[in-house]
Design a protein around this motif. Structure first.
Motif, PDB file in Angstrom:
ATOM      1  N   LEU A 116       0.687  -1.164  -0.086  1.00 26.13           N
ATOM      2  CA  LEU A 116      -0.206  -0.151   0.014  1.00 26.13           C
ATOM      3  C   LEU A 116       0.730   1.290  -0.096  1.00 26.13           C
ATOM      4  CD1 LEU A 116      -2.732   1.221   0.189  1.00 26.13           C
ATOM      5  CD2 LEU A 116      -2.595   1.020   2.632  1.00 26.13           C
ATOM      6  N   THR A 117       1.969   1.255   0.714  1.00 24.39           N
ATOM      7  CA  THR A 117       2.885   2.452   0.899  1.00 24.39           C
ATOM      8  C   THR A 117       3.389   2.545  -0.560  1.00 24.39           C
ATOM      9  OG1 THR A 117       3.118   2.053   3.170  1.00 24.39           O
ATOM     10  CG2 THR A 117       4.835   3.250   2.308  1.00 24.39           C
ATOM     11  N   ASP A 118       4.154   1.421  -1.251  1.00 21.10           N
ATOM     12  CA  ASP A 118       4.489   1.760  -2.468  1.00 21.10           C
ATOM     13  C   ASP A 118       3.650   2.214  -3.484  1.00 21.10           C
ATOM     14  OD1 ASP A 118       6.918   0.808  -1.290  1.00 21.10           O
ATOM     15  OD2 ASP A 118       6.620  -1.291  -2.104  1.00 21.10           O
ATOM     16  N   ASN A 119       2.410   1.509  -3.437  1.00 21.47           N
ATOM     17  CA  ASN A 119       1.293   2.032  -4.609  1.00 21.47           C
ATOM     18  C   ASN A 119       0.987   3.352  -4.257  1.00 21.47           C
ATOM     19  OD1 ASN A 119       1.231  -0.561  -5.743  1.00 21.47           O
ATOM     20  ND2 ASN A 119      -0.297  -1.270  -4.424  1.00 21.47           N
ATOM     21  N   ALA A 120       0.918   3.978  -2.926  1.00 22.60           N
ATOM     22  CA  ALA A 120       0.629   5.431  -2.806  1.00 22.60           C
ATOM     23  C   ALA A 120       1.799   6.092  -3.172  1.00 22.60           C
ATOM     24  CB  ALA A 120       0.315   5.444  -1.298  1.00 22.60           C
ATOM     25  N   ALA A 121       2.878   5.705  -2.842  1.00 21.06           N
ATOM     26  CA  ALA A 121       3.983   6.624  -3.376  1.00 21.06           C
ATOM     27  C   ALA A 121       4.361   6.947  -5.134  1.00 21.06           C
ATOM     28  CB  ALA A 121       5.264   5.968  -2.912  1.00 21.06           C
ATOM     29  N   ALA A 122       4.044   5.699  -5.459  1.00 18.97           N
ATOM     30  CA  ALA A 122       4.099   5.450  -7.097  1.00 18.97           C
ATOM     31  C   ALA A 122       2.952   6.651  -7.304  1.00 18.97           C
ATOM     32  CB  ALA A 122       3.915   4.124  -7.655  1.00 18.97           C
ATOM     33  N   LEU A 123       1.527   6.310  -7.089  1.00 18.59           N
ATOM     34  CA  LEU A 123       0.705   7.256  -7.361  1.00 18.59           C
ATOM     35  C   LEU A 123       0.971   8.705  -7.355  1.00 18.59           C
ATOM     36  CD1 LEU A 123      -2.013   7.143  -8.750  1.00 18.59           C
ATOM     37  CD2 LEU A 123      -3.271   7.161  -6.663  1.00 18.59           C
ATOM     38  N   ALA A 124       1.588   9.077  -6.234  1.00 21.97           N
ATOM     39  CA  ALA A 124       1.877  10.467  -5.950  1.00 21.97           C
ATOM     40  C   ALA A 124       2.923  10.951  -7.048  1.00 21.97           C
ATOM     41  CB  ALA A 124       2.448  10.668  -4.648  1.00 21.97           C
ATOM     42  N   ARG A 125       3.807  10.220  -7.507  1.00 24.38           N
ATOM     43  CA  ARG A 125       4.894  10.336  -8.390  1.00 24.38           C
ATOM     44  C   ARG A 125       4.253  10.415  -9.889  1.00 24.38           C
ATOM     45  NH1 ARG A 125       7.822   6.933  -5.368  1.00 24.38           N
ATOM     46  NH2 ARG A 125       7.562   5.326  -7.215  1.00 24.38           N
ATOM     47  N   SER A 126       3.231   9.691 -10.094  1.00 24.32           N
ATOM     48  CA  SER A 126       2.701   9.459 -11.465  1.00 24.32           C
ATOM     49  C   SER A 126       1.940  10.729 -12.015  1.00 24.32           C
ATOM     50  CB  SER A 126       1.814   8.423 -11.705  1.00 24.32           C
ATOM     51  OG  SER A 126       0.383   8.444 -10.973  1.00 24.32           O
ATOM     52  N   GLU A 127       1.706  10.941 -13.087  1.00 24.23           N
ATOM     53  CA  GLU A 127       0.890  12.091 -13.706  1.00 24.23           C
ATOM     54  C   GLU A 127      -0.511  11.527 -13.758  1.00 24.23           C
ATOM     55  OE1 GLU A 127       2.561  14.021 -17.151  1.00 24.23           O
ATOM     56  OE2 GLU A 127       4.587  13.931 -16.238  1.00 24.23           O
ATOM     57  N   MET A 128      -1.439  12.305 -14.190  1.00 22.03           N
ATOM     58  CA  MET A 128      -2.822  12.066 -14.545  1.00 22.03           C
ATOM     59  C   MET A 128      -3.058  11.045 -15.566  1.00 22.03           C
ATOM     60  SD  MET A 128      -5.305  12.969 -12.653  1.00 22.03           S
ATOM     61  CE  MET A 128      -7.033  12.730 -12.985  1.00 22.03           C
ATOM     62  N   ASN A 129      -3.972   9.952 -15.675  1.00 21.53           N
ATOM     63  CA  ASN A 129      -4.014   9.291 -16.474  1.00 21.53           C
ATOM     64  C   ASN A 129      -5.661   8.669 -16.287  1.00 21.53           C
ATOM     65  OD1 ASN A 129      -3.898   6.598 -14.791  1.00 21.53           O
ATOM     66  ND2 ASN A 129      -1.843   6.992 -14.754  1.00 21.53           N
ATOM     67  N   PRO A 130      -6.051   7.941 -17.033  1.00 21.87           N
ATOM     68  CA  PRO A 130      -7.439   7.492 -17.052  1.00 21.87           C
ATOM     69  C   PRO A 130      -7.653   6.596 -15.579  1.00 21.87           C
ATOM     70  CG  PRO A 130      -6.788   7.380 -19.276  1.00 21.87           C
ATOM     71  CD  PRO A 130      -5.578   7.598 -18.443  1.00 21.87           C
ATOM     72  N   GLN A 131      -6.643   5.976 -15.094  1.00 19.74           N
ATOM     73  CA  GLN A 131      -6.876   5.139 -14.287  1.00 19.74           C
ATOM     74  C   GLN A 131      -6.660   5.846 -12.862  1.00 19.74           C
ATOM     75  OE1 GLN A 131      -4.599   3.959 -16.672  1.00 19.74           O
ATOM     76  NE2 GLN A 131      -6.023   2.917 -17.563  1.00 19.74           N
ATOM     77  N   PHE A 132      -5.937   7.055 -12.967  1.00 16.52           N
ATOM     78  CA  PHE A 132      -5.669   7.681 -11.785  1.00 16.52           C
ATOM     79  C   PHE A 132      -6.697   7.947 -10.623  1.00 16.52           C
ATOM     80  CE2 PHE A 132      -4.217  11.286  -9.055  1.00 16.52           C
ATOM     81  CZ  PHE A 132      -2.589  11.262  -9.191  1.00 16.52           C
ATOM     82  N   GLU A 133      -7.863   8.314 -10.940  1.00 12.38           N
ATOM     83  CA  GLU A 133      -8.962   8.533  -9.853  1.00 12.38           C
ATOM     84  C   GLU A 133      -9.456   7.143  -9.244  1.00 12.38           C
ATOM     85  OE1 GLU A 133     -13.178  10.688  -9.390  1.00 12.38           O
ATOM     86  OE2 GLU A 133     -12.494  10.263 -11.333  1.00 12.38           O
ATOM     87  N   GLY A 134      -9.472   6.152 -10.272  1.00 10.12           N
ATOM     88  CA  GLY A 134      -9.889   4.717  -9.509  1.00 10.12           C
ATOM     89  C   GLY A 134      -8.778   4.259  -8.808  1.00 10.12           C
ATOM     90  N   ARG A 135      -7.512   4.606  -8.958  1.00 13.51           N
ATOM     91  CA  ARG A 135      -6.327   4.036  -8.126  1.00 13.51           C
ATOM     92  C   ARG A 135      -6.386   4.842  -6.791  1.00 13.51           C
ATOM     93  NH1 ARG A 135      -1.219   4.390 -11.426  1.00 13.51           N
ATOM     94  NH2 ARG A 135      -0.280   3.766  -9.495  1.00 13.51           N
ATOM     95  N   LEU A 136      -6.759   6.086  -6.950  1.00 19.20           N
ATOM     96  CA  LEU A 136      -6.681   6.809  -5.765  1.00 19.20           C
ATOM     97  C   LEU A 136      -7.655   6.566  -4.910  1.00 19.20           C
ATOM     98  CD1 LEU A 136      -5.622   9.317  -4.325  1.00 19.20           C
ATOM     99  CD2 LEU A 136      -7.055  10.715  -5.308  1.00 19.20           C
ATOM    100  N   ILE A 137      -9.016   6.034  -5.309  1.00 20.68           N
ATOM    101  CA  ILE A 137     -10.077   5.693  -4.580  1.00 20.68           C
ATOM    102  C   ILE A 137      -9.899   4.490  -3.742  1.00 20.68           C
ATOM    103  CG2 ILE A 137     -12.496   5.016  -4.426  1.00 20.68           C
ATOM    104  CD1 ILE A 137     -12.979   7.027  -6.849  1.00 20.68           C
ATOM    105  N   TRP A 138      -9.268   3.437  -4.812  1.00 24.24           N
ATOM    106  CA  TRP A 138      -8.785   2.047  -4.145  1.00 24.24           C
ATOM    107  C   TRP A 138      -7.714   2.366  -3.041  1.00 24.24           C
ATOM    108  CZ3 TRP A 138      -4.078  -0.453  -4.362  1.00 24.24           C
ATOM    109  CH2 TRP A 138      -4.304  -1.917  -3.678  1.00 24.24           C
ATOM    110  N   LEU A 139      -6.740   3.151  -3.206  1.00 23.27           N
ATOM    111  CA  LEU A 139      -5.670   3.430  -2.120  1.00 23.27           C
ATOM    112  C   LEU A 139      -6.318   3.836  -1.024  1.00 23.27           C
ATOM    113  CD1 LEU A 139      -2.849   4.935  -4.208  1.00 23.27           C
ATOM    114  CD2 LEU A 139      -2.666   2.666  -3.026  1.00 23.27           C
ATOM    115  N   ARG A 140      -7.297   4.738  -1.010  1.00 18.60           N
ATOM    116  CA  ARG A 140      -8.078   5.319   0.195  1.00 18.60           C
ATOM    117  C   ARG A 140      -8.896   4.280   0.994  1.00 18.60           C
ATOM    118  NH1 ARG A 140     -10.494  10.580  -2.543  1.00 18.60           N
ATOM    119  NH2 ARG A 140      -8.365  11.915  -2.482  1.00 18.60           N
ATOM    120  N   GLN A 141      -9.485   3.396   0.051  1.00 17.98           N
ATOM    121  CA  GLN A 141     -10.204   2.280   0.648  1.00 17.98           C
ATOM    122  C   GLN A 141      -9.069   1.346   1.413  1.00 17.98           C
ATOM    123  OE1 GLN A 141     -12.208   0.584  -2.713  1.00 17.98           O
ATOM    124  NE2 GLN A 141     -14.041   2.272  -2.427  1.00 17.98           N
TER     125      GLN A 141
END
Length: 173
Positions: free
Chosen positions: A4-29
């Protein structure tokens, strides 16, 4: 938790893409589901990464909203400009029916001034298509020319009427 920590850090470094919002919601859950399993400081690291990703998404949404607003404003400008051009062309078409009276000329001048103010407001926002700009400028010039000629004729109409009256009186004499 490490994944979870690695995925959150990877998302924070990435740029906006079509899956971005879904990944963010999943990380919060996942963060909420694993909250009891966090060691000291892990939640803060994950929360910081999620906050960065949230800010990235908010910025992207704001840019998208601004682009949509700009597109709407541009469409409205084009419609308003075309409406102005149509109004001016209609005014030019109706010049032949305009009576050569001071009141009619004043009304036409007032209407032209309103259209000219609208034109200035439209061109202050954004440049207008050259052909449409030429059409509007030509219509304004035509109406101004008509107004100048109509004023001249109405001013000298009284003089002409007086001369005709004098000629008529002299002829009768």
């Amino acid at each position: 938790v490490q994944q979870l920590t690695d995925n959150a850090a990877a998302l924070a470094r990435s740029e906006m893409n079509p899956q971005f919002e879904g990944r963010l919601i999943w990380l919060r859950q996942q963060r909420d589901a694993l909250a009891a399993s966090f060691a000291a400081g892990e939640q803060q690291i994950i929360d910081a990464s999620i906050d960065i990703a949230s800010a990235t998404m908010a910025c992207a949404l704001q840019q998208k909203s601004q682009q949509q607003a700009d597109a709407i404003r541009e469409d409205k400008l084009q419609i308003d400009t075309q409406t102005l051009a149509d109004t001016l062309c209609s005014m030019v078409s109706n010049l032949a029916q305009t009576p050569l009276t001071t009141d009619a000329i004043d009304v036409l001048q007032k209407n032209l001034n309103q259209q000219r103010d609208s034109w200035k407001a439209l061109t202050a926002e954004q440049p207008v298509q050259p052909l449409l700009q030429m059409k509007i400028s030509k219509a304004i010039d035509t109406i101004e020319g008509f107004l100048t000629a109509a004023r001249y004729l109405t001013e000298h109409h009284d003089t002409l009427a007086n001369l005709q009256k004098e000629i008529s009186e002299q002829t009768q004499f």
